[in-house]
Scaffold this active site. Structure first.
Site: not given
Length: 219
Positions: A93-94, A136
């Site tokens: 994920d970001i 995300e």
């Protein structure tokens, strides 16, 4: 984690296949010319293909969606189990995505998600499958791939994202990702084990400073 935009198509691909086959049989029984039947069936097949595509696809990024992941990973796990083949799963994920949305707005967040989806597809083989898992968070299924070989494209992706010039509304935004990886082996006897271990590895990656990869061996 921001809520993922939901796809409006709640029919499974299997049910869509059944509906499409039944419609074709109905059309064949209509009292119209064969030429018209073929034309109607072509149009129905086109609409069916589009609907089926949307039922398994995230509308923002164009990646496969979570429901399709859940169907796919079960099939791939059973195949790896049966044939003793390699299978790796990566969750990523970001980093600090909420801060990006809060600072630059959700349209900027959407832009980053779309760019990241494109970059991810560019860094993996056609046989690997990339899914938007939610918000995300993304997941990659690497078929016929042991852990040591999975780390090569994953590190390439991590470095690509770190160096990529995300530019939105005159803002140059630096993005990094954290990645957790697990592979099928004699210790991961269930699909739940694999997914849980990948998730735990991702959690460790984020707690250890983000922007790096953690494998299940670190758990």
């Amino acid at each position: 984690m921001d809520s993922m935009r939901e796809n409006n198509f709640d029919l499974s691909p299997e049910l869509l296949d059944e509906i499409q086959a039944n419609i074709e049989e109905i059309i064949k029984g209509f009292p119209i010319s064969e030429c018209n039947k073929i034309d109607v069936i072509k149009k129905i097949n086109f609409m069916y293909s589009h609907t089926k595509y949307m039922s398994v696809t995230d509308p923002l990024t164009g990646l496969y969606n979570r429901r399709h992941f859940e169907n796919t990973i079960e099939r791939e796990f059973l195949r790896a189990q049966r044939y003793k083949s390699d299978l790796s799963i990566a969750l990523f994920d970001i980093d600090f995505f909420k801060k990006i949305n809060d600072t630059y707005g959700h349209l900027c967040g959407d832009y980053i998600l779309k760019e990241l989806a494109y970059l991810t597809l560019e860094n993996f083989r056609k046989t690997d499958m990339v899914f938007r898992y939610g918000g995300e968070e993304f997941v990659i299924i690497l078929t016929e791939t042991p852990m040591e070989k999975a780390l090569i494209p994953l590190e390439r992706l991590r470095k690509t994202i770190e160096d990529y010039p995300f530019f939105y509304d005159e803002n140059n935004i630096k993005i990094t990702i954290s990645i957790g990886v697990e592979s099928f082996n004699e210790k991961t006897l269930t699909l739940e084990n694999i997914l849980n271990n990948a998730d735990k590895a991702l959690y460790i990656a984020k707690n250890e400073g983000r922007n790096h990869i953690v494998t299940s061996s670190s758990i």
